[in-house]
Design an enzyme around this catalytic site. Structure first.
Site, PDB file in Angstrom:
ATOM      1  N   ARG A 159      -8.370  -7.707   3.679  1.00  0.00           N
ATOM      2  CA  ARG A 159      -7.007  -7.228   3.447  1.00  0.00           C
ATOM      3  C   ARG A 159      -6.071  -8.429   3.373  1.00  0.00           C
ATOM      4  O   ARG A 159      -6.295  -9.456   4.020  1.00  0.00           O
ATOM      5  CB  ARG A 159      -6.553  -6.306   4.590  1.00  0.00           C
ATOM      6  CG  ARG A 159      -7.071  -4.873   4.471  1.00  0.00           C
ATOM      7  CD  ARG A 159      -6.472  -4.137   3.284  1.00  0.00           C
ATOM      8  NE  ARG A 159      -6.886  -2.746   3.171  1.00  0.00           N
ATOM      9  CZ  ARG A 159      -7.864  -2.291   2.390  1.00  0.00           C
ATOM     10  NH1 ARG A 159      -8.571  -3.135   1.659  1.00  0.00           N
ATOM     11  NH2 ARG A 159      -8.132  -1.006   2.317  1.00  0.00           N
ATOM     12  N   HIS A 204      -8.225  -6.463  -6.352  1.00  0.00           N
ATOM     13  CA  HIS A 204      -8.712  -5.448  -5.394  1.00  0.00           C
ATOM     14  C   HIS A 204      -9.850  -4.623  -6.009  1.00  0.00           C
ATOM     15  O   HIS A 204      -9.779  -3.393  -6.076  1.00  0.00           O
ATOM     16  CB  HIS A 204      -7.576  -4.532  -4.929  1.00  0.00           C
ATOM     17  CG  HIS A 204      -7.872  -3.854  -3.618  1.00  0.00           C
ATOM     18  ND1 HIS A 204      -6.907  -3.585  -2.679  1.00  0.00           N
ATOM     19  CD2 HIS A 204      -9.042  -3.391  -3.098  1.00  0.00           C
ATOM     20  CE1 HIS A 204      -7.462  -2.969  -1.639  1.00  0.00           C
ATOM     21  NE2 HIS A 204      -8.771  -2.839  -1.872  1.00  0.00           N
TER      22      HIS A 204
END
Ligand code: NAP
Length: 313
Positions: free
Chosen positions: A228, A276
């Site tokens: 993250r 991502h």
């Protein structure tokens, strides 16, 4: 007949409808798959959830027995005060395989110094000094050895790398040196030629890689972050790239996504940005996880992959 609400982006409904139906039938669960307009919230038994979907207020879902996330990372829902139902995160074979392939691929790029050869296609036969070390001579550290980190650690260890994993609590992973706690972090960072971060986004992990911790790495270490964006203090990483303390970084996740076009990472010669995509939930395998959890819940068995709301993951 159970009512199962599909609450991901509507564009994903055609991808999930048939796999969910098949997996529910295979698990022996008699259920009707619904979209939000099909029935009132008070009639929903289970919610198949993603933070990009239409349900963000769970108050009216009074008979819902579990919220089953399609995502592994649950930071966007874990603190939702309206969510009183049990929350399960996604642990999916497809997700793990994707993460392993992304991590191994990017680790191999740096291990074999692919970029050096790519930038020296000039007719000069540079052999001396450019034979890559064997994996057995390369130390890789993985911060976070949960479902995804342990899968990556295992594969890298099978390839021969010297792999160390770090977690909050003590762990055992075959072929991997496992450390934990603050001392373990310092120890593992000090040897990490390639550092992979696969931790969840929690208050404890925010800016874990900062000026102080980046300074513990061997000079020129490479960072891969498919975990993250919160894990990295971006200014500290940019400064460490400038001094050469960090040699390069491949980043898949960011504090703001999509990464804004003007962000310095985009144009940085030592940074690779991927959008991502390190690991996607795969409908066919994820549908089986969802169906299995509903079956278990209906039989009174403990739910799999239950999120600890106080821990945050
Ligand atoms: P997981 O099974 O819950 O594992 C999390 C790991 O992090 C565990 O080893 C845990 O330690 C460790 N950890 C958590 N907080 C820590 C702390 N404060 N200090 C040290 N270790 C800590 O999660 P997962 O399924 O592997 O997924 C990990 C993360 O990957 C997700 O949360 C998500 O953010 C990210 N992800 C990214 C993508 C992508 O496409 N880029 C896709 C899927 C997931 P313990 O084992 O001791 O609890």
């Amino acid at each position: 007949m159970l009512n199962i609400l599909f609450a991901d982006r509507i564009e994903n409904w055609p991808l999930y409808q048939a796999p969910l139906q098949a997996a529910l039938a295979e698990a022996g669960v008699t259920a009707r798959l619904c979209l939000p307009d099909d029935l009132p919230p008070s009639e929903v038994d289970y919610i198949v959830y993603s933070p990009r979907g239409p349900v963000q207020d769970f108050t009216a879902y009074t008979r819902t027995r579990a919220v089953l996330s399609l995502w592994a990372g649950v930071e966007r829902v874990v603190g939702n005060a309206t969510l009183t139902q049990p929350l399960c995160r996604m642990v999916d074979e497809g997700l793990s395989r994707g993460m392993v392939e992304w991590v191994v691929g990017h680790a191999m790029r740096y291990h074999l110094d692919v970029d050096f050869f790519q930038t020296h296609q000039d007719g000069v036969w540079r052999q001396a000094g450019h034979v890559p070390p064997l994996a057995t001579e390369r130390a890789i550290t993985i911060l976070g050895i949960g479902a995804l980190g342990a899968a990556c650690a295992t594969t890298l260890a099978q390839l021969g790398f010297k792999v160390t994993g770090w977690s909050r609590t003590p762990k055992t992973v075959a072929g991997v040196t496992c450390l934990h706690g603050a001392d373990g972090l310092r120890e593992t960072l000090s040897t990490a030629e390639i550092l992979v971060t696969i931790l969840p986004n929690t208050p404890e992990t925010t800016n874990l890689l900062n000026t102080e911790t980046l300074a513990l790495l061997p000079k020129g270490a490479v960072i891969l972050n498919p975990g993250r964006g919160n894990l990295i203090d971006d200014d500290a990483l940019l400064a460490a790239l400038e001094t050469g303390q960090v040699g390069a970084a491949t980043l898949d996740v960011f504090k703001t996504e999509p990464l804004p076009p003007e962000h310095p990472y985009w144009a940085h010669p030592k940074v690779t940005v991927t959008p991502h995509i390190a690991a996607e939930t795969r409908p066919s395998s994820a549908a089986r996880v969802i169906a299995e959890n509903i079956r278990r819940s209906e039989e009174g068995a403990p739910l799999l992959h239950l999120v600890d709301r106080t821990r945050g993951y």
